[in-house]
Design a protein around this motif. Structure first.
Motif, PDB file in Angstrom:
ATOM      1  N   VAL A   1      36.644  47.461  34.021  1.00 40.75           N
ATOM      2  CA  VAL A   1      35.942  48.368  34.951  1.00 40.75           C
ATOM      3  C   VAL A   1      34.477  47.699  35.096  1.00 40.75           C
ATOM      4  O   VAL A   1      34.032  47.553  36.143  1.00 40.75           O
ATOM      5  CB  VAL A   1      35.953  49.880  34.564  1.00 40.75           C
ATOM      6  N   ILE A   2      33.848  47.698  33.983  1.00 40.34           N
ATOM      7  CA  ILE A   2      32.446  46.992  33.873  1.00 40.34           C
ATOM      8  C   ILE A   2      32.432  45.412  34.469  1.00 40.34           C
ATOM      9  O   ILE A   2      31.386  45.230  35.377  1.00 40.34           O
ATOM     10  CB  ILE A   2      32.154  46.662  32.249  1.00 40.34           C
ATOM     11  N   PHE A   3      33.428  44.591  34.198  1.00 37.11           N
ATOM     12  CA  PHE A   3      33.350  43.298  34.771  1.00 37.11           C
ATOM     13  C   PHE A   3      33.670  43.421  36.281  1.00 37.11           C
ATOM     14  O   PHE A   3      32.989  42.312  37.046  1.00 37.11           O
ATOM     15  CB  PHE A   3      34.527  42.646  34.071  1.00 37.11           C
ATOM     16  N   LEU A   4      34.495  44.299  36.536  1.00 39.15           N
ATOM     17  CA  LEU A   4      34.670  44.440  38.185  1.00 39.15           C
ATOM     18  C   LEU A   4      33.324  44.554  38.832  1.00 39.15           C
ATOM     19  O   LEU A   4      33.074  44.258  39.890  1.00 39.15           O
ATOM     20  CB  LEU A   4      35.740  45.438  38.514  1.00 39.15           C
ATOM     21  N   ARG A   5      32.703  45.662  38.259  1.00 39.74           N
ATOM     22  CA  ARG A   5      31.320  46.091  39.032  1.00 39.74           C
ATOM     23  C   ARG A   5      30.427  44.966  38.843  1.00 39.74           C
ATOM     24  O   ARG A   5      29.636  44.767  39.840  1.00 39.74           O
ATOM     25  CB  ARG A   5      30.929  47.419  38.105  1.00 39.74           C
ATOM     26  N   GLN A   6      30.424  44.392  37.689  1.00 38.80           N
ATOM     27  CA  GLN A   6      29.263  43.286  37.513  1.00 38.80           C
ATOM     28  C   GLN A   6      29.643  42.177  38.677  1.00 38.80           C
ATOM     29  O   GLN A   6      28.658  41.333  38.863  1.00 38.80           O
ATOM     30  CB  GLN A   6      29.233  42.703  36.137  1.00 38.80           C
ATOM     31  N   SER A   7      30.994  41.808  38.560  1.00 45.08           N
ATOM     32  CA  SER A   7      31.495  40.688  40.074  1.00 45.08           C
ATOM     33  C   SER A   7      31.195  41.088  41.381  1.00 45.08           C
ATOM     34  O   SER A   7      31.803  40.342  42.036  1.00 45.08           O
ATOM     35  CB  SER A   7      32.776  40.221  39.325  1.00 45.08           C
TER      36      SER A   7
ATOM     37  N   LEU B   1      47.508  42.764  35.175  1.00 47.14           N
ATOM     38  CA  LEU B   1      47.887  41.731  36.377  1.00 47.14           C
ATOM     39  C   LEU B   1      46.809  42.097  37.606  1.00 47.14           C
ATOM     40  O   LEU B   1      46.531  41.025  37.884  1.00 47.14           O
ATOM     41  CB  LEU B   1      49.158  42.284  36.778  1.00 47.14           C
ATOM     42  N   LEU B   2      46.409  43.360  37.600  1.00 43.58           N
ATOM     43  CA  LEU B   2      45.090  43.345  38.539  1.00 43.58           C
ATOM     44  C   LEU B   2      44.073  42.795  38.122  1.00 43.58           C
ATOM     45  O   LEU B   2      43.130  42.262  38.957  1.00 43.58           O
ATOM     46  CB  LEU B   2      45.027  44.868  38.593  1.00 43.58           C
ATOM     47  N   ALA B   3      43.685  42.889  36.804  1.00 39.10           N
ATOM     48  CA  ALA B   3      42.688  42.137  36.263  1.00 39.10           C
ATOM     49  C   ALA B   3      42.618  40.596  36.488  1.00 39.10           C
ATOM     50  O   ALA B   3      41.512  40.043  36.826  1.00 39.10           O
ATOM     51  CB  ALA B   3      42.358  42.489  34.647  1.00 39.10           C
ATOM     52  N   ILE B   4      43.589  39.936  36.225  1.00 39.36           N
ATOM     53  CA  ILE B   4      43.763  38.683  36.350  1.00 39.36           C
ATOM     54  C   ILE B   4      43.939  38.405  37.895  1.00 39.36           C
ATOM     55  O   ILE B   4      43.075  37.177  38.328  1.00 39.36           O
ATOM     56  CB  ILE B   4      45.101  38.230  35.647  1.00 39.36           C
TER      57      ILE B   4
ATOM     58  N   PRO C   1      36.748  36.931  39.799  1.00 37.88           N
ATOM     59  CA  PRO C   1      35.768  36.469  40.866  1.00 37.88           C
ATOM     60  C   PRO C   1      35.868  34.732  40.504  1.00 37.88           C
ATOM     61  O   PRO C   1      36.503  34.248  39.656  1.00 37.88           O
ATOM     62  CB  PRO C   1      34.388  36.699  40.372  1.00 37.88           C
ATOM     63  N   ALA C   2      35.102  34.098  41.620  1.00 40.34           N
ATOM     64  CA  ALA C   2      34.705  32.838  41.673  1.00 40.34           C
ATOM     65  C   ALA C   2      34.351  32.245  40.248  1.00 40.34           C
ATOM     66  O   ALA C   2      33.622  32.900  39.418  1.00 40.34           O
ATOM     67  CB  ALA C   2      34.379  31.998  42.898  1.00 40.34           C
ATOM     68  N   MET C   3      34.394  30.882  40.097  1.00 33.97           N
ATOM     69  CA  MET C   3      33.833  30.260  38.902  1.00 33.97           C
ATOM     70  C   MET C   3      32.169  30.321  39.333  1.00 33.97           C
ATOM     71  O   MET C   3      31.902  30.284  40.403  1.00 33.97           O
ATOM     72  CB  MET C   3      34.338  28.768  38.875  1.00 33.97           C
ATOM     73  N   GLY C   4      31.463  30.358  38.095  1.00 32.58           N
ATOM     74  CA  GLY C   4      30.170  30.481  38.278  1.00 32.58           C
ATOM     75  C   GLY C   4      29.360  31.709  38.236  1.00 32.58           C
ATOM     76  O   GLY C   4      28.196  31.755  38.137  1.00 32.58           O
ATOM     77  N   ILE C   5      30.012  32.748  38.528  1.00 27.34           N
ATOM     78  CA  ILE C   5      29.575  34.070  38.327  1.00 27.34           C
ATOM     79  C   ILE C   5      29.519  34.651  37.003  1.00 27.34           C
ATOM     80  O   ILE C   5      30.629  34.622  36.445  1.00 27.34           O
ATOM     81  CB  ILE C   5      30.157  35.234  39.265  1.00 27.34           C
ATOM     82  N   ALA C   6      28.319  35.034  36.552  1.00 31.07           N
ATOM     83  CA  ALA C   6      27.956  35.563  35.247  1.00 31.07           C
ATOM     84  C   ALA C   6      27.275  36.934  35.301  1.00 31.07           C
ATOM     85  O   ALA C   6      26.644  37.136  36.277  1.00 31.07           O
ATOM     86  CB  ALA C   6      27.334  34.440  34.423  1.00 31.07           C
ATOM     87  N   ASN C   7      27.514  37.586  34.238  1.00 32.97           N
ATOM     88  CA  ASN C   7      26.710  38.761  34.071  1.00 32.97           C
ATOM     89  C   ASN C   7      25.260  38.791  33.377  1.00 32.97           C
ATOM     90  O   ASN C   7      24.942  37.527  33.062  1.00 32.97           O
ATOM     91  CB  ASN C   7      27.461  39.879  33.438  1.00 32.97           C
TER      92      ASN C   7
ATOM     93  N   LEU D   1      32.284  35.523  34.221  1.00 31.02           N
ATOM     94  CA  LEU D   1      33.103  37.116  34.575  1.00 31.02           C
ATOM     95  C   LEU D   1      34.689  36.625  34.934  1.00 31.02           C
ATOM     96  O   LEU D   1      35.551  37.134  34.601  1.00 31.02           O
ATOM     97  CB  LEU D   1      32.442  37.643  35.680  1.00 31.02           C
ATOM     98  N   ARG D   2      34.773  35.432  35.436  1.00 33.23           N
ATOM     99  CA  ARG D   2      36.320  35.047  35.660  1.00 33.23           C
ATOM    100  C   ARG D   2      36.808  34.661  34.468  1.00 33.23           C
ATOM    101  O   ARG D   2      38.011  35.346  34.381  1.00 33.23           O
ATOM    102  CB  ARG D   2      36.210  33.491  36.348  1.00 33.23           C
ATOM    103  N   GLN D   3      36.316  34.196  33.441  1.00 35.00           N
ATOM    104  CA  GLN D   3      36.865  34.272  31.995  1.00 35.00           C
ATOM    105  C   GLN D   3      36.957  35.477  31.378  1.00 35.00           C
ATOM    106  O   GLN D   3      37.975  35.633  30.575  1.00 35.00           O
ATOM    107  CB  GLN D   3      36.120  33.043  31.280  1.00 35.00           C
ATOM    108  N   ALA D   4      35.966  36.179  31.398  1.00 35.79           N
ATOM    109  CA  ALA D   4      35.902  37.670  30.809  1.00 35.79           C
ATOM    110  C   ALA D   4      36.829  38.472  31.415  1.00 35.79           C
ATOM    111  O   ALA D   4      37.773  39.269  30.805  1.00 35.79           O
ATOM    112  CB  ALA D   4      34.541  38.348  31.259  1.00 35.79           C
TER     113      ALA D   4
END
Length: 536
Positions: free
Chosen positions: A257-263, A299-302, A306-312, A318-321
């Motif tokens: 949830v947090i990573f989705l919001r941050q991305s 599966l939804l999380a994967i 987001p695209a590469m290069g987006i960080a919190n 965030l893509r790796q997170a």
């Protein structure tokens, strides 16, 4: 998976014989006597959880093969909606994984968890989860191609309508989050379509069963909700969230949830946050507390990385997170996934000797087999701390009555006085067929054939083992009150029931309503009583 049970020709179960008796009681009441859930007997399950099985029994299949055929039919009917979700909401291997697991939930021969024994228990939970797996991604995610709101809305509405008449818990818990998802996506055509198709199903059900069906359904749901023994079978609510078996999944869900919001995916993050308590409640309310939401959210999380290069703000990519949180959830779900997937293969490989029919006296029950010792080796648990028994001195150590709560708990251990005598404090943990067949034979020798006999116990399947009628208004699985008592010719009180608390609760409820009982006969395993209605 669908074909293997038919190649085997039988279902060989290794656990939950009582649950299977419960299911058989419902199915054969409907198939042989034309009874309907809620209207003719008590159950919290919706009619569509058993109606497909009933139709195949009516067509001439045995109970076991009718169960397998019903699962195949459900999978066939839902493969179209499942493929719609897979092709428009998932990509690559996640689409395959989503499709495979959703179909597996429908066709499995075990309810989940990691215990490998085959079980017919709680198939309705698997079917309801499959419906949830259709509705949630359709509502939560924008399609990968052009929008088709009327189609997607129709599938959502049909999925929710079926959840209502399979197991309403799912529909009630998931509805707020799914509606919010559609509102936030401004998919108003889908909302209208879902409303039209969902209400159309409800209208057809009402035309078929009448308005009284819904009132009776609500009455049964309230009876279960108010039950002191079955309202929430399993871990407490806090345990389903934070006990060692569940905390990892809970943290991964919140992290997603947090990573989705941050991305930047605010809508999906908010919807998933609202879904979290729904997932927890459904898991808490179902026996086994199996968190089947893990696969879908993983599966939804994967799929929503987001695209590469987006960080919190912490510098985390965030893509790796999101990948990490998704993989964690998939890994935590692996025991359940493998157990359900392999269950038909385990059936095919089962060549153990000494398997006997569970429904030994029912002509439709010869294709559900159980190990003979589980059905005929009678095991009884008896406490030995009563008056005059070896451990009498220790009884007070757990019967402390220092406060109201402790006094209420202690009262559960007090002898239950019925008709002037203390009923034995014991319970039967195995050997159900031995008990039912012995009781049935003895009653028929007394001339009770053709009568309806209410068994004061957890399940009342005596009619499946002898020439008796099912008790009209009875409960295939007991929850509360004294259902069916006014239609019973006799009441049979087991001296060592499968559940001592249920036996006592039925009799207490009957006494509270003013019923009295005249003893007809008794032996070493039961007391047979004639119920006398209240004078008022």
């Amino acid at each position: 998976m669908a074909v293997m049970p038919f190649l085997k020709g039988v279902l060989i179960i290794g656990k939950h014989e009582g649950d299977t008796l419960h299911l058989a009681d419902i199915v054969l009441r409907m198939a042989d006597y034309g009874q309907l859930p809620h209207l003719d007997f008590m159950t919290p399950l919706g009619i569509m959880s058993v109606w497909p099985i009933v139709q195949f029994v009516k067509a001439g299949l045995g109970f076991g093969m009718a169960f397998a055929a019903a699962q195949a039919l459900v999978a066939l009917l839902l493969i179209g909606p499942i493929l719609r979700v897979a092709l428009t909401r998932f990509t690559g291997w996640t689409a395959w994984a989503y499709t495979g697991f959703t179909i597996t939930m429908i066709l499995a021969l075990v309810h989940g968890e990691a215990n490998a024994a085959i079980s017919l228990s709680m198939h309705y939970n698997r079917w309801a989860w499959a419906l949830a797996y259709i509705a949630i991604p359709l509502a939560m995610l924008e399609p990968l191609g052009p929008r088709r709101p009327w189609l997607d809305g129709a599938l959502i509405g049909l999925a929710f309508a079926l959840m209502v008449v399979v197991k309403i818990t799912y529909a009630a818990a998931l509805f707020p989050a799914v509606l919010l998802a559609l509102l936030l996506r401004r998919d108003f055509k889908a909302i209208l379509s879902a409303l039209i198709f969902g209400l159309a199903v409800m209208a057809l059900m009402t035309a078929w069963l009448g308005m009284q069906y819904w009132a009776a359904y609500l009455r049964d749901l309230l009876a279960v909700a108010n039950s002191t023994t079955r309202a929430a079978p399993g871990e407490p609510l806090t345990g389903v969230i934070a006990s060692p078996a569940y905390l990892g999944g809970s943290l991964a869900l919140l992290a997603t949830v947090i990573f989705l919001r941050q991305s930047g995916r605010k809508v999906e993050g908010l919807v998933l946050l609202l879904l979290a308590p729904a997932f927890v409640y459904i898991t808490y309310q179902n026996y086994g507390n199996d968190p089947k939401w893990l696969v879908m959210v993983g599966l939804l999380a994967i799929g929503m990385r987001p695209a590469m290069g987006i960080a919190n703000s912490l510098g985390w990519p965030l893509r790796q997170a999101m990948l990490v949180s998704g993989v964690i959830m998939l890994a935590l779900s692996l025991p359940t996934v493998l157990n359900m997937t392999w269950s038909p293969l385990r059936l095919m490989a089962d060549e153990r000797p000494n398997q006997v029919p569970l429904l030994s006296r029912a002509k439709q029950g010869q294709d559900v087999l159980v190990s003979a010792p589980r059905l005929y080796r009678a095991l009884v648990t008896v406490p030995e701390d009563g008056p005059g028994e070896p451990y009498e001195a220790y009884a007070d150590s757990y019967r402390s009555k220092k406060d109201a709560d402790a006094a209420e708990e202690a009262s559960a251990y007090d002898p239950f006085i019925f008709n002037g005598e203390a009923l034995p404090s014991c319970s039967m943990s195995a050997g159900f067929n031995a008990w039912f067949e012995t009781a049935a034979d003895d009653l028929m020798q007394q001339g009770m054939s053709g009568k309806s006999v209410l068994v004061a116990d957890l399940f009342s399947a005596l009619w499946l083992y002898g020439d008796f009628k099912p008790v009209e208004g009875g409960a295939p699985w007991y929850y509360s009150g004294a259902p069916g008592l006014k239609h019973a010719d006799y009441v049979l009180v087991p001296l060592c029931p499968t559940d001592e608390t249920r036996r006592n609760d039925i009799l207490k409820a009957a006494l509270a309503e003013g019923w009295t009982f005249d003893q007809v006969s008794r032996n070493q395993i039961y007391i047979l009583l004639k119920p006398v209605p209240p004078k008022s």
